[in-house]
Design an enzyme around this catalytic site. Structure first.
Site, mmCIF file in Angstrom:
data_model
loop_
_atom_site.group_PDB
_atom_site.id
_atom_site.type_symbol
_atom_site.label_atom_id
_atom_site.label_comp_id
_atom_site.label_asym_id
_atom_site.label_seq_id
_atom_site.Cartn_x
_atom_site.Cartn_y
_atom_site.Cartn_z
ATOM 1 N N HIS A 1 -2.911 -61.288 22.696
ATOM 2 C CA HIS A 1 -3.802 -60.676 23.669
ATOM 3 C C HIS A 1 -5.038 -60.100 22.986
ATOM 4 O O HIS A 1 -4.965 -59.514 21.903
ATOM 5 C CB HIS A 1 -3.093 -59.551 24.426
ATOM 6 C CG HIS A 1 -2.236 -60.022 25.552
ATOM 7 N ND1 HIS A 1 -2.731 -60.799 26.580
ATOM 8 C CD2 HIS A 1 -0.909 -59.817 25.829
ATOM 9 C CE1 HIS A 1 -1.743 -61.065 27.438
ATOM 10 N NE2 HIS A 1 -0.638 -60.481 27.006
ATOM 11 N N CYS B 1 -8.326 -63.437 24.590
ATOM 12 C CA CYS B 1 -9.372 -63.057 25.528
ATOM 13 C C CYS B 1 -10.383 -62.135 24.833
ATOM 14 O O CYS B 1 -10.049 -61.426 23.882
ATOM 15 C CB CYS B 1 -8.775 -62.325 26.727
ATOM 16 S SG CYS B 1 -7.564 -63.299 27.647
#
Length: 320
Positions: free
Chosen positions: A92, A148
């Site tokens: 992440h 991301c």
């Protein structure tokens, strides 16, 4: 003799509400690519693989924030000129509020260690100071970040992004934005005139739109003879001149796909980057960026980026 070292980090966040499926598969694919295609040694003396697989818990290979920073220190220090280094991260990525008020967006990009909920995230500035600043400038580091908000994850000063047609044309964009600012300034040469205010606002608004599209505004005074400017980080990283090349899966304001290809969970960027280089091992940096973009665009909206530690020739061959 030049040495090759690699640090491969993958986090699936098992058992959490934010679990990912393909990150550990990404790590294995990267490991196989480096060993089988690029001559890296799988020995733990030369290659460290970190993941949150259950068997790693409680060991230095479990990707807590502290363990990641320790592994990065191993990677980027005690190296000799000519060494080739690799760092990849699948997991992440996020953003946190910038408390120093030195980022135009108001946020710092981050990566999320397995213990981020308890001990916080690793910000882009922290990563730059841990990865880039200590490096021997005569070593080359290649980074692959598949997460991301990864465009500025290491705060490298020069960023290149392909458009829908694959053209990497940041120079022209900056030149046009700077030209708009100059035109606005020239309106007021010879004295202030209230009738010029609206026209100046239009010009400056246009320039702002251009610069916002690059995420960080540029300083006009930093632009060189080709119209190219470094990222406007408060720290002036452009003076370090480190030989770092980072391929990131998306721009700062985008997400990076955790997907399934041929029935196997994987990160879209990691899979596509490796496939691009396997299909044609002898490519320039700009070719790799363009070809990765073209392949991703068939199924995903994310736009890969290439960031560099200095003003380098993108037409040179990619070296790992």
């Amino acid at each position: 003799m030049a040495r090759k070292k690699a640090l491969i980090i993958a986090i699936n966040y098992f058992g959490t509400d934010h679990e990912l499926k393909g990150c550990i598969n990404d790590a294995q694919n990267v490991r196989n690519f480096l060993v089988e295609e690029r001559g890296f040694s799988p020995s733990t003396h030369d290659m460290v693989m970190m993941s949150d697989a259950p068997e790693n818990e409680g060991t230095p290979f479990y990707p807590t924030g502290a363990n990641i920073l320790a592994a990065i220190k191993w990677l980027v220090t005690w190296n000799k000129p000519g060494d080739s280094l690799w760092l990849s991260y699948s997991g992440h990525g996020s953003q946190v509020k910038n408390d120093d008020d030195d980022r135009p967006s108001g946020f710092d990009d981050t990566i999320c260690p397995v213990d981020y909920a308890e001990n916080g995230q690793l910000t882009s500035e922290m990563l730059h100071r841990a990865i880039v600043s200590p490096m021997n400038p005569q070593c080359r580091l290649t980074i692959l970040f598949d997460c991301c908000h990864s465009g500025s994850a290491c705060e490298l000063p020069y960023v290149y992004r392909p458009d829908a047609e694959g053209n990497v044309n940041m120079v022209d964009t900056i030149r046009r934005g700077v030209g708009l600012i100059k035109a606005a300034r020239e309106l007021f040469e010879g004295g202030f005139d209230a009738s010029k205010v609206d026209e100046a606002k239009m010009l400056l608004g246009g320039a702002t739109d251009f610069f916002n599209g690059l995420h960080h505004r540029r300083n006009e005074g930093d632009v060189d003879e080709d119209g190219l400017a470094p990222e406007n980080f408060e720290e002036h990283w452009e003076t370090e001149g480190k030989d770092v090349w980072m391929f990131s899966g998306c721009a700062d304001d985008q997400t990076s796909a955790d997907t399934s290809i041929a029935g196997t969970p994987t990160g879209a960027m990691s899979y596509t980057f490796i496939r691009t280089l396997k299909e044609n091992p002898q490519q320039s940096y700009i070719n790799v960026l363009q070809n990765t973009r073209e392949e991703l665009a068939r199924n995903y909206s994310q736009i890969p980026q290439l960031s560099c530690g200095g003003r380098y020739d993108l037409d040179q061959m990619l070296v790992l």
